[in-house]
Motif scaffolding. Structure first.
Motif, PDB file in Angstrom:
ATOM      1  N   PHE B  61     -35.202  20.060 -20.239  1.00 20.50           N
ATOM      2  CA  PHE B  61     -35.012  18.922 -19.560  1.00 20.50           C
ATOM      3  C   PHE B  61     -35.786  16.964 -20.970  1.00 20.50           C
ATOM      4  O   PHE B  61     -35.080  16.377 -20.507  1.00 20.50           O
ATOM      5  N   GLU B  62     -36.751  17.621 -21.130  1.00 20.25           N
ATOM      6  CA  GLU B  62     -36.840  16.439 -22.809  1.00 20.25           C
ATOM      7  C   GLU B  62     -34.818  16.803 -23.431  1.00 20.25           C
ATOM      8  O   GLU B  62     -35.077  14.862 -23.938  1.00 20.25           O
ATOM      9  N   ILE B  64     -32.790  16.901 -22.846  1.00 22.98           N
ATOM     10  CA  ILE B  64     -31.368  16.460 -22.014  1.00 22.98           C
ATOM     11  C   ILE B  64     -31.555  14.604 -22.038  1.00 22.98           C
ATOM     12  O   ILE B  64     -30.701  13.703 -21.591  1.00 22.98           O
ATOM     13  N   ASN B  65     -32.858  14.447 -21.609  1.00 26.99           N
ATOM     14  CA  ASN B  65     -33.474  12.798 -21.481  1.00 26.99           C
ATOM     15  C   ASN B  65     -32.827  12.215 -22.706  1.00 26.99           C
ATOM     16  O   ASN B  65     -32.211  10.974 -22.878  1.00 26.99           O
ATOM     17  N   VAL B  66     -33.583  12.970 -23.849  1.00 29.76           N
ATOM     18  CA  VAL B  66     -33.282  11.548 -25.156  1.00 29.76           C
ATOM     19  C   VAL B  66     -31.802  12.007 -25.282  1.00 29.76           C
ATOM     20  O   VAL B  66     -31.197  11.049 -26.082  1.00 29.76           O
ATOM     21  N   ALA B  68     -29.894  11.401 -23.537  1.00 27.15           N
ATOM     22  CA  ALA B  68     -29.039  10.538 -22.461  1.00 27.15           C
ATOM     23  C   ALA B  68     -29.330   9.461 -23.292  1.00 27.15           C
ATOM     24  O   ALA B  68     -27.917   8.375 -23.632  1.00 27.15           O
ATOM     25  N   LEU B  69     -29.992   9.058 -23.805  1.00 26.85           N
ATOM     26  CA  LEU B  69     -30.112   7.985 -24.820  1.00 26.85           C
ATOM     27  C   LEU B  69     -29.214   7.401 -25.568  1.00 26.85           C
ATOM     28  O   LEU B  69     -28.890   6.508 -26.256  1.00 26.85           O
ATOM     29  N   ASN B  72     -24.653   6.626 -25.886  1.00 26.72           N
ATOM     30  CA  ASN B  72     -24.053   5.816 -24.724  1.00 26.72           C
ATOM     31  C   ASN B  72     -24.220   4.591 -26.007  1.00 26.72           C
ATOM     32  O   ASN B  72     -24.723   4.507 -26.817  1.00 26.72           O
ATOM     33  N   ILE B  75     -27.650   1.217 -24.498  1.00 33.54           N
ATOM     34  CA  ILE B  75     -29.201   1.438 -24.838  1.00 33.54           C
ATOM     35  C   ILE B  75     -29.206   0.222 -26.411  1.00 33.54           C
ATOM     36  O   ILE B  75     -27.723   0.610 -27.293  1.00 33.54           O
ATOM     37  N   PRO B  76     -29.657  -0.379 -26.979  1.00 40.01           N
ATOM     38  CA  PRO B  76     -29.092  -0.850 -28.663  1.00 40.01           C
ATOM     39  C   PRO B  76     -29.677   0.154 -29.088  1.00 40.01           C
ATOM     40  O   PRO B  76     -30.548   1.192 -28.872  1.00 40.01           O
ATOM     41  N   ALA B  78     -31.897   0.436 -31.896  1.00 42.16           N
ATOM     42  CA  ALA B  78     -32.861   0.623 -32.301  1.00 42.16           C
ATOM     43  C   ALA B  78     -33.462   1.774 -31.626  1.00 42.16           C
ATOM     44  O   ALA B  78     -34.024   2.770 -32.194  1.00 42.16           O
ATOM     45  N   ILE B  79     -33.152   1.344 -30.558  1.00 39.27           N
ATOM     46  CA  ILE B  79     -33.484   2.758 -29.770  1.00 39.27           C
ATOM     47  C   ILE B  79     -32.939   3.985 -29.896  1.00 39.27           C
ATOM     48  O   ILE B  79     -33.815   4.971 -29.803  1.00 39.27           O
ATOM     49  N   ILE B  82     -34.528   5.933 -32.976  1.00 39.49           N
ATOM     50  CA  ILE B  82     -35.909   6.565 -32.325  1.00 39.49           C
ATOM     51  C   ILE B  82     -35.528   7.198 -32.231  1.00 39.49           C
ATOM     52  O   ILE B  82     -35.945   8.963 -32.058  1.00 39.49           O
ATOM     53  N   ALA B  83     -35.068   7.301 -30.817  1.00 43.82           N
ATOM     54  CA  ALA B  83     -34.421   8.881 -29.972  1.00 43.82           C
ATOM     55  C   ALA B  83     -33.609   9.954 -31.084  1.00 43.82           C
ATOM     56  O   ALA B  83     -34.453  11.396 -30.360  1.00 43.82           O
ATOM     57  N   GLU B  86     -36.750  11.708 -32.874  1.00 44.99           N
ATOM     58  CA  GLU B  86     -37.640  12.338 -31.915  1.00 44.99           C
ATOM     59  C   GLU B  86     -36.869  13.494 -31.367  1.00 44.99           C
ATOM     60  O   GLU B  86     -37.311  14.822 -31.745  1.00 44.99           O
TER      61      GLU B  86
END
Lengths: 418, 140
Positions: B61-62, B64-66, B68-69, B72, B75-76, B78-79, B82-83, B86
């Motif tokens: 779950f976690e 796939i969400n990360v 996705a960030l 793409n 999303i800027p 910088a994010i 961080i992703a 993570e």
């Protein structure tokens, strides 16, 4: 057809005599020869209608007395009126002699018919004298016998003098008068060779037996009778029985049906026990306490119970049943949505319209909004996830962006002046 | 009886007891080899594979969400950085690409028929003995 008008004169004479002929009335077929028809009309039984009625083609019996009476009455009025007209026309017919002959013939026929009607029914017993067994008191046991007794309209007729004689004899003998009388009468019945030509109506035996009860010996059913009881062996042979004895125990296929005395069962006689109710079963399930002190023992106990009840399968059908219960085999007709029963209750709008979950926290513009909208469209197109899972995805992003809020502000992704 | 009873416990209690073996850990009070070998995995490598799959399931779950960030253009960056950090911090076993399929019966890592999760040798054996539904010797 020409001679018909003369028959009308006879109709008038024979109107009162028609009462005798009510039992035996033949309605002749219209298509038969006219001679027969003429005779019938002359006898006065057939109502001459000259084609005004469609005469019944069937040959009636006692059943149709009422109908025939009505038909007699109806056309009589018609014929009377017609006859009057035609009598005026033809007063002096040249066939008066033939009328006399016909009158005599009619009278003869009438006498015959009356004799037939009044005669006693012919008994069924044959004339031949055969040796017969001793008279026994017949028991009113089986239904068949009772039925036979009721169906027999003809009985052996005993003369009334003999009946009186039997009564006197019974009284003179003393003791049980009724039984002796009945026995004597039964013997007489068996040995009676009376013919049908008795005019006097004899006393029926059934009338005598009206008030009396027949003795009955309660017989054991055939099954309970002891079969070849052995007295030479002292030991009890109960459990180890040989094959031959087993066969004796089995009900044999005989021609005679064994008379069974079945107990009458009244399904709704007693009160409802209320044992096997759905409510009671649910209460029982709830009432059983599941103690957590000995979990392993309970599991083992359940396993043992299952094993004691379950048996290896006899055939492939039971095996298939087992597999369907376990879920290995599909149920037929095939249901594509097996296991998705809960999803039926969820509407499609909950799966598709996920933008509502963005309200409150998501900025209206910016990259984050763009991203979240894409996430929502992607989730709406996914049929495999549940609604809760989809909402959880959106919630995760909400939490993630809440953590990174400061960084986003520095970058300028989120507008601070909201 | 003991073997059948033990099968009750393997599935439910496998989470609580460490994965030293596929079946229930026998306490030191009992002697060895009290249960049959039927409920055990064919290989220690197989057991590791099972653990990896479990980890993949837990962090799916976690991840796939990360991801996705990360994957793409909206999303800027910088994010995104961080992703990246993570996701690298998550255990390596939780990655799907780390999984390696194995034959269920022999634990063979190569030559697998995916649909049946069997190695080619076992697959042939089962097919010859008519244990695989719809599988027949090719002939044309």
């Amino acid at each position: 057809m020409k001679d018909r008008p003369q028959a009308f004169e006879n109709d008038k004479e024979e109107k009162p005599e028609q009462s005798y002929d009510k039992k035996i009335i033949f309605q002749v077929n219209h298509d038969h020869h006219t001679n027969e028809r003429q005779e019938a009309s002359q006898m006065g039984e057939l109502p001459v209608t000259e084609g005004k009625h469609d005469i019944n083609t069937d040959f009636s019996c006692n059943e149709k007395q009422v109908r025939s009476e009505d038909e007699l009455t109806m056309p009589q009025d018609v014929t009377v009126s017609a006859s009057k007209e035609e009598q005026v026309v033809k007063e002096h017919s040249p066939v008066e002699k033939s009328d006399d002959r016909r009158a005599t013939a009619q009278k003869k026929l009438h006498d015959l018919l009356t004799s037939l009607a009044s005669a006693d029914p012919i008994p069924v017993e044959p004339m031949v004298r055969l040796s017969r067994p001793k008279a026994r008191q017949k028991k009113t046991g089986t239904f068949k016998e009772q039925k036979k007794a009721t169906e027999q309209p003809t009985e052996s007729v005993i003369e009334p003098e003999l009946v009186l004689a039997t009564k006197e004899v019974a009284e003179s003998l003393g003791g049980d008068v009724e039984t002796t009388e009945s026995e004597l009468l039964s013997t007489l019945r068996l040995h009676s060779t009376s013919t049908s030509c008795d005019d006097k109506p004899a006393i029926q035996l059934s009338d005598l037996f009206v008030g009396m009860k027949v003795e009955r010996n309660p017989r054991k059913p055939v099954k309970d009778l002891p079969r070849h009881k052995r007295y030479d062996q002292d030991t009890q042979q109960s459990s180890p029985r040989s094959g031959v004895e087993y066969q004796k125990m089995w009900p044999r296929a005989t021609g005679r049906p064994v008379p069974r005395t079945l107990a009458r069962v009244e399904l709704f006689g007693t009160e409802h026990l209320d044992i096997f109710n759905a409510k009671s079963l649910e209460c029982k399930k709830e009432a059983v306490p599941t103690s957590t002190l000995l979990p392993v023992w309970e599991v083992a106990h359940k396993w043992e119970l299952q094993q004691s009840v379950s048996h290896p399968n006899d055939n492939a059908f039971t095996e298939m049943i087992q597999w369907t219960k376990q879920g290995k085999l599909w149920t037929f007709p095939i249901n594509n949505e097996v296991g998705l029963e809960e999803e039926k209750s969820v509407g499609f709008h909950e799966h598709i319209f996920l933008e509502q979950h963005l309200e409150g926290w998501c900025p209206r513009r910016g990259p984050i909004r763009h991203f979240m909208e894409l996430v929502c469209t992607g989730l709406s197109k996914n049929p495999h996830l549940t609604v809760e899972r989809k909402q959880a995805h959106i919630q995760w992003y909400k939490n993630y962006f809440a953590e990174k809020e400061e960084i986003l502000k520095e970058i300028g992704a989120i507008e601070t002046s909201q | 009886m003991a073997a059948s009873l033990s099968s009750l416990f393997t599935i439910k209690l496998i989470n609580k007891i460490p994965h030293t073996s596929g079946c229930l850990l026998q306490l030191p009070t009992c002697s060895l080899h009290t249960t049959s070998v039927a409920c055990k995995y064919p290989n220690w490598k197989m057991i590791k594979e099972v653990k990896n799959r479990k980890a993949v399931k837990d962090f799916a779950f976690e991840r796939i969400n990360v991801n996705a960030l990360r994957k793409n253009k909206i999303i800027p960056p910088a994010i995104k950085e961080i992703a990246d950090k993570e996701i690298a911090a998550l255990p390596r076993n939780s990655s799907i690409s780390q999984l390696h399929k194995r034959c269920m019966l022999t634990s063979r890592p190569r030559g697998l028929v995916t649909r049946w999760r069997l190695s080619r040798i076992v697959w042939r054996h089962e097919a010859d003995y008519n244990k695989l539904s719809g599988v027949q010797r090719a002939m044309w």
